[in-house]
Scaffold this motif. Structure first.
Motif, PDB file in Angstrom:
ATOM      1  N   ASP A 109      -2.861  16.332 -14.127  1.00  9.25           N
ATOM      2  CA  ASP A 109      -2.625  14.937 -13.772  1.00  9.25           C
ATOM      3  C   ASP A 109      -2.204  13.953 -14.769  1.00  9.25           C
ATOM      4  O   ASP A 109      -1.858  12.818 -14.292  1.00  9.25           O
ATOM      5  N   THR A 110      -2.264  14.182 -16.186  1.00 10.08           N
ATOM      6  CA  THR A 110      -1.508  13.381 -17.224  1.00 10.08           C
ATOM      7  C   THR A 110      -0.019  12.885 -16.897  1.00 10.08           C
ATOM      8  O   THR A 110       0.756  13.779 -16.616  1.00 10.08           O
ATOM      9  N   ALA A 111       0.370  11.580 -16.642  1.00 12.25           N
ATOM     10  CA  ALA A 111       1.552  11.301 -16.260  1.00 12.25           C
ATOM     11  C   ALA A 111       1.615   9.782 -16.326  1.00 12.25           C
ATOM     12  O   ALA A 111       0.460   9.045 -16.545  1.00 12.25           O
ATOM     13  N   ASN A 112       2.594   9.022 -16.411  1.00 14.12           N
ATOM     14  CA  ASN A 112       2.879   7.557 -16.096  1.00 14.12           C
ATOM     15  C   ASN A 112       2.840   7.380 -14.522  1.00 14.12           C
ATOM     16  O   ASN A 112       3.800   8.139 -13.858  1.00 14.12           O
ATOM     17  N   TYR A 113       2.007   6.673 -14.075  1.00 10.16           N
ATOM     18  CA  TYR A 113       1.693   6.305 -12.661  1.00 10.16           C
ATOM     19  C   TYR A 113       2.454   5.334 -12.241  1.00 10.16           C
ATOM     20  O   TYR A 113       2.316   4.019 -12.852  1.00 10.16           O
ATOM     21  N   TYR A 114       3.334   5.098 -11.146  1.00 14.78           N
ATOM     22  CA  TYR A 114       3.915   4.117 -10.640  1.00 14.78           C
ATOM     23  C   TYR A 114       3.550   3.818  -9.256  1.00 14.78           C
ATOM     24  O   TYR A 114       3.552   4.638  -8.158  1.00 14.78           O
ATOM     25  N   CYS A 115       3.535   2.512  -8.819  1.00 16.86           N
ATOM     26  CA  CYS A 115       3.362   2.073  -7.590  1.00 16.86           C
ATOM     27  C   CYS A 115       4.736   1.475  -7.125  1.00 16.86           C
ATOM     28  O   CYS A 115       5.675   1.115  -7.728  1.00 16.86           O
ATOM     29  N   ALA A 116       4.890   1.778  -5.812  1.00 17.44           N
ATOM     30  CA  ALA A 116       6.412   1.560  -5.149  1.00 17.44           C
ATOM     31  C   ALA A 116       5.997   1.061  -3.785  1.00 17.44           C
ATOM     32  O   ALA A 116       5.097   1.305  -3.080  1.00 17.44           O
ATOM     33  N   ALA A 117       7.145   0.381  -3.120  1.00 22.51           N
ATOM     34  CA  ALA A 117       7.139  -0.070  -1.759  1.00 22.51           C
ATOM     35  C   ALA A 117       8.418   0.170  -1.177  1.00 22.51           C
ATOM     36  O   ALA A 117       9.554   0.264  -1.485  1.00 22.51           O
ATOM     37  N   ARG A 118       8.240   0.600   0.283  1.00 26.40           N
ATOM     38  CA  ARG A 118       9.312   0.992   1.030  1.00 26.40           C
ATOM     39  C   ARG A 118       9.210   0.347   2.643  1.00 26.40           C
ATOM     40  O   ARG A 118       8.210  -0.125   2.788  1.00 26.40           O
ATOM     41  N   SER A 119      10.113   0.549   3.439  1.00 24.77           N
ATOM     42  CA  SER A 119      10.149  -0.310   4.831  1.00 24.77           C
ATOM     43  C   SER A 119       9.594   0.756   5.846  1.00 24.77           C
ATOM     44  O   SER A 119       9.629   0.292   7.021  1.00 24.77           O
ATOM     45  N   ASP A 120       9.676   2.150   5.566  1.00 28.17           N
ATOM     46  CA  ASP A 120       9.408   3.107   6.403  1.00 28.17           C
ATOM     47  C   ASP A 120       8.386   4.137   5.872  1.00 28.17           C
ATOM     48  O   ASP A 120       8.075   4.107   4.681  1.00 28.17           O
ATOM     49  N   LEU A 121       8.061   5.135   6.793  1.00 26.71           N
ATOM     50  CA  LEU A 121       7.110   6.148   6.747  1.00 26.71           C
ATOM     51  C   LEU A 121       7.801   7.505   6.217  1.00 26.71           C
ATOM     52  O   LEU A 121       6.846   8.651   6.161  1.00 26.71           O
ATOM     53  N   TYR A 143       5.227  -3.679   3.809  1.00 24.68           N
ATOM     54  CA  TYR A 143       5.784  -2.576   3.129  1.00 24.68           C
ATOM     55  C   TYR A 143       4.807  -1.386   3.074  1.00 24.68           C
ATOM     56  O   TYR A 143       3.692  -1.542   3.089  1.00 24.68           O
ATOM     57  N   VAL A 144       5.571  -0.338   3.517  1.00 23.14           N
ATOM     58  CA  VAL A 144       4.648   1.021   3.221  1.00 23.14           C
ATOM     59  C   VAL A 144       4.414   1.060   1.728  1.00 23.14           C
ATOM     60  O   VAL A 144       5.420   0.928   0.834  1.00 23.14           O
ATOM     61  N   MET A 145       3.394   1.411   1.178  1.00 26.83           N
ATOM     62  CA  MET A 145       3.061   1.711  -0.196  1.00 26.83           C
ATOM     63  C   MET A 145       3.104   3.039  -0.723  1.00 26.83           C
ATOM     64  O   MET A 145       2.272   3.827   0.115  1.00 26.83           O
ATOM     65  N   GLY A 146       3.462   3.220  -1.952  1.00 30.22           N
ATOM     66  CA  GLY A 146       3.470   4.547  -2.409  1.00 30.22           C
ATOM     67  C   GLY A 146       2.834   4.746  -3.995  1.00 30.22           C
ATOM     68  O   GLY A 146       3.166   3.885  -4.576  1.00 30.22           O
ATOM     69  N   TRP A 147       2.408   5.777  -4.341  1.00 27.09           N
ATOM     70  CA  TRP A 147       2.097   6.031  -5.732  1.00 27.09           C
ATOM     71  C   TRP A 147       2.948   7.326  -6.045  1.00 27.09           C
ATOM     72  O   TRP A 147       2.662   8.304  -5.427  1.00 27.09           O
ATOM     73  N   PHE A 148       3.733   7.163  -7.364  1.00 26.49           N
ATOM     74  CA  PHE A 148       4.350   8.307  -7.677  1.00 26.49           C
ATOM     75  C   PHE A 148       3.797   8.545  -9.093  1.00 26.49           C
ATOM     76  O   PHE A 148       3.188   7.613  -9.803  1.00 26.49           O
ATOM     77  N   ARG A 149       4.194   9.715 -10.012  1.00 28.56           N
ATOM     78  CA  ARG A 149       3.567   9.775 -11.040  1.00 28.56           C
ATOM     79  C   ARG A 149       4.950  10.708 -11.819  1.00 28.56           C
ATOM     80  O   ARG A 149       5.672  11.516 -11.196  1.00 28.56           O
TER      81      ARG A 149
END
Length: 123
Positions: free
Chosen positions: A90-102, A32-38
């Motif tokens: 930058d204050t936020a809830n930070y999430y890790c996420a996974a996807r299959s493309d770029l 998986y391609v991995m991302g961080w969101f907030r």
């Protein structure tokens, strides 16, 4: 199926640093391609950073470019977000996420999400 669990959030003063971690279980994270969101209160969830399957390519939101660094260790099934020079915005809830493309910033394409870890930056 992939389960993602974030950790490392907390309270830090402006200018400080934090390192977020995301551990994956289930299917190999290297698929998986991995991302961080907030997501801050009252705001939409936004893309922060992304990293390709092997870690050879990364992509950052303009708001964090030069301050945040995303990395991964597929053998340990870990994804990291090193955050330096933190700002109150930058204050936020930070999430890790996974996807299959770029398609880094397309939130709809992320298949799996963690529960989030809270980051609070005081001024």
């Amino acid at each position: 199926q992939v389960q993602l669990v974030e950790s490392g959030g907390g309270l830090v003063q402006a200018g400080g640093s934090l390192r977020l971690s995301c551990v994956a279980s289930g299917r190999t994270v290297g698929s998986y391609v991995m991302g961080w969101f907030r997501q801050a209160p009252g705001k939409e969830r936004e893309f922060v950073a992304g990293i390709s399957w092997s870690g050879g390519s990364t992509y950052y939101a303009d708001s964090v470019k030069g301050r945040f660094t995303i990395s991964r260790d597929n053998a340990k099934k870990m994804v990291y977000l090193q955050m330096n020079s933190l700002k109150p915005e930058d204050t936020a809830n930070y999430y890790c996420a996974a996807r299959s493309d770029l398609a880094w910033t397309d939130i709809r394409g992320y298949l799996y999400w963690g529960q989030g870890t809270q980051v609070t930056v005081s001024s």
